[in-house]
Design an enzyme around this catalytic site. Structure first.
Site, PDB file in Angstrom:
ATOM      1  N   ASP A  16      -5.699  -4.662  -6.025  1.00  0.00           N
ATOM      2  CA  ASP A  16      -5.106  -5.998  -6.073  1.00  0.00           C
ATOM      3  C   ASP A  16      -5.971  -7.145  -5.526  1.00  0.00           C
ATOM      4  OD1 ASP A  16      -4.682  -5.019  -3.523  1.00  0.00           O
ATOM      5  OD2 ASP A  16      -2.558  -5.570  -3.422  1.00  0.00           O
ATOM      6  N   CYS A  49      -0.609  -7.937  -1.038  1.00  0.00           N
ATOM      7  CA  CYS A  49      -0.566  -6.816  -0.084  1.00  0.00           C
ATOM      8  C   CYS A  49       0.660  -6.912   0.826  1.00  0.00           C
ATOM      9  CB  CYS A  49      -1.781  -6.836   0.833  1.00  0.00           C
ATOM     10  SG  CYS A  49      -3.363  -6.857  -0.001  1.00  0.00           S
ATOM     11  N   ASP A  61      -2.912   5.526  -2.554  1.00  0.00           N
ATOM     12  CA  ASP A  61      -2.169   4.421  -1.956  1.00  0.00           C
ATOM     13  C   ASP A  61      -1.495   3.692  -3.118  1.00  0.00           C
ATOM     14  OD1 ASP A  61      -3.290   5.122   0.475  1.00  0.00           O
ATOM     15  OD2 ASP A  61      -4.238   3.181   0.848  1.00  0.00           O
ATOM     16  N   HIS A 108      -7.838  -0.258  -3.295  1.00  0.00           N
ATOM     17  CA  HIS A 108      -6.724  -1.070  -3.780  1.00  0.00           C
ATOM     18  C   HIS A 108      -7.199  -1.988  -4.913  1.00  0.00           C
ATOM     19  CE1 HIS A 108      -5.032  -0.386   0.485  1.00  0.00           C
ATOM     20  NE2 HIS A 108      -4.980   0.701  -0.258  1.00  0.00           N
ATOM     21  N   ASP A 161       0.823  -1.209   0.000  1.00  0.00           N
ATOM     22  CA  ASP A 161       0.000   0.000   0.000  1.00  0.00           C
ATOM     23  C   ASP A 161       0.852   1.253   0.000  1.00  0.00           C
ATOM     24  OD1 ASP A 161      -1.801  -1.976   0.405  1.00  0.00           O
ATOM     25  OD2 ASP A 161      -2.608  -1.209   2.286  1.00  0.00           O
TER      26      ASP A 161
HETATM   27  O1  DAV Z   1     -11.464  -6.716  -1.441  1.00  0.00           O
HETATM   28  O2  DAV Z   1     -11.281  -5.800   0.499  1.00  0.00           O
HETATM   29  C1  DAV Z   1      -8.491  -5.654  -0.398  1.00  0.00           C
HETATM   30  C2  DAV Z   1      -7.243  -5.084  -0.970  1.00  0.00           C
HETATM   31  C3  DAV Z   1      -6.238  -4.936   0.064  1.00  0.00           C
HETATM   32  N1  DAV Z   1      -5.019  -4.343  -0.438  1.00  0.00           N
HETATM   33  C4  DAV Z   1     -10.901  -5.957  -0.658  1.00  0.00           C
HETATM   34  C5  DAV Z   1      -9.692  -5.210  -1.143  1.00  0.00           C
END
Ligand code: DAV
Length: 394
Positions: free
Chosen positions: A274, A378, A222, A272, A132
């Site tokens: 990913d 992550c 981020d 995010h 992040d």
């Molecule tokens: O689907 O909660 C999580 C991504 C964390 N970097 C989600 C996204």
């Protein structure tokens, strides 16, 4: 340290006790995507992680009925920290066994309240997840601004490592994005207050209008909202990345020859990219079936013969307790090269899907670290992947 600043000097450039870090021979910083052969990576640590008070940007992500809405603020239990570290250390070991260099961030003391001239919050968050915070773009590593108040000082965990990289690879650059203020002026405070009373349909409507609690006052992003595919960089506009953030990324990296695109998904908490849209190897993307791309945004992939496959359902109906992320961490994997992928060990369906797609799958026990900030992607940040900056979208 080479005597590059005073090439003609007869005296040493640095005093012995000057504090210049140890130079690691052979250290190399360079990465252009998430799938070329991984040689060097940072894996996060769970030490001293806290659940901070909710702040305007984090509130939007945390479900209204979650105990993380303030009442649980404080240090996570030692038992959960130890168990998460066991997972993260095991993951690091698996990577090292395969010849990949693994670095760990330094610990940060989050025990004191954090107060800046613009805000105050009970504590920082932790030293997970590095993805992040750190954006590796070619031979540079950028510390992202971050949009949660609790994560404002998270870059401190990486300062010493990055300083070492800077001295060890004399072509690498370490950088910091403009620091935001994160004052109450940076957020739609009325939205933040109303948020917990909104239904999923209402939050989805707002998200489709690209309306989030973050305003355009600060430059915010981020690093995990940025997806790198060689010369093309895709950035998700959502609750952790605003348009000013995307404009900054575009201006900075287009000056270096990259092309920057904006992506949006039908997701009521876009945070995010990913666990939403993940590159697997050249020509292949994995898409979260619950988060379709906005109209017209598949085109660049389809026109360039990239296949978009939908991820299978996660193995779990719910995330683990006190976790900020959704069950879709199932598709948050670490690709080691075009044929090898690390997948969370309980995600049997996701492992099978990768197997059918022609990957060797390495199961990694990480679910008990999810609450500390996410899955395998992550939990890592690229330092070096072999390969060059390819043009996949001519
Ligand atoms: O689907 O909660 C999580 C991504 C964390 N970097 C989600 C996204």
């Amino acid at each position: 340290v080479s005597n590059d600043l005073y090439p003609n000097a007869s005296h040493p450039l640095e005093r012995k006790d000057s504090g210049v870090p140890y130079v690691r021979q052979g250290l190399h910083v360079e990465s252009y995507n998430d799938f070329d052969p991984l040689r060097h990576v940072i894996v996060g640590i769970a030490d001293n992680q806290h659940i901070p008070e909710a702040c305007p940007a984090s509130n939007e992500k945390i479900p209204a009925d979650s105990p993380m809405r303030g009442s649980k603020a404080g240090r996570r239990t030692q038992e959960s920290i130890d168990r998460a570290n066991e997972c993260l250390n095991g993951f690091a070991k698996i990577l090292e066994t395969r010849g990949i260099t693994v670095d760990r961030p330094g610990a940060v003391d989050w025990n004191e309240r954090i107060t800046t001239p613009d805000f105050s919050i009970s504590s920082g968050f932790g030293v997970m997840p590095p993805r992040d915070c750190l954006l590796t773009m070619g031979k540079s590593i950028l510390m992202a601004p971050m949009s949660f108040r609790s994560r404002y000082f998270e870059y401190l965990a990486y300062v010493d490592l990055l300083r070492e990289y800077f001295e060890s690879d004399n072509q690498c650059m370490i950088e910091q994005a403009p620091r935001p203020r994160l004052s109450d002026d940076s957020f739609r405070m009325d939205y933040v207050a109303a948020y917990e009373y909104l239904s999923d349909e209402e939050t989805m409507e707002r998200s489709l209008r690209k309306e989030y609690s973050t305003k355009e006052t600060d430059i915010l992003f981020d690093a995990a909202d940025v997806m790198r595919l060689g010369k093309d960089i895709f950035v998700q506009h959502g609750l952790t990345t605003n348009l000013a953030g995307i404009r900054w990324i575009k201006r900075k990296y287009e000056a270096q020859g990259y092309r920057v695109h904006t992506l949006s998904f039908e997701d009521n908490h876009p945070i995010h990219i990913d666990a939403t849209f993940c590159p697997l190897r050249p020509g292949l993307m994995l898409l979260n079936p619950n988060r379709p791309l906005f109209k017209g945004q598949r085109e660049i992939f389809e026109k360039n013969d990239w296949e978009i496959v939908e991820a299978v359902s996660p193995a779990w109906d719910n995330p683990p307790p006190l976790c900020y992320s959704s069950t879709w961490l199932s598709m948050n994997t670490l690709i080691l090269d075009h044929k090898t992928v690390c997948v969370e060990a309980s995600e049997k369906g996701q492992m099978e899907q990768f197997d059918k797609l022609g990957f060797d799958v390495i199961p990694v026990d990480l679910r008990d670290a999810y609450a500390f900030g996410g899955g395998l992607h992550c939990a890592t940040a690229d330092v070096w992947r072999e390969g060059t900056c390819e043009d996949y979208f001519a």
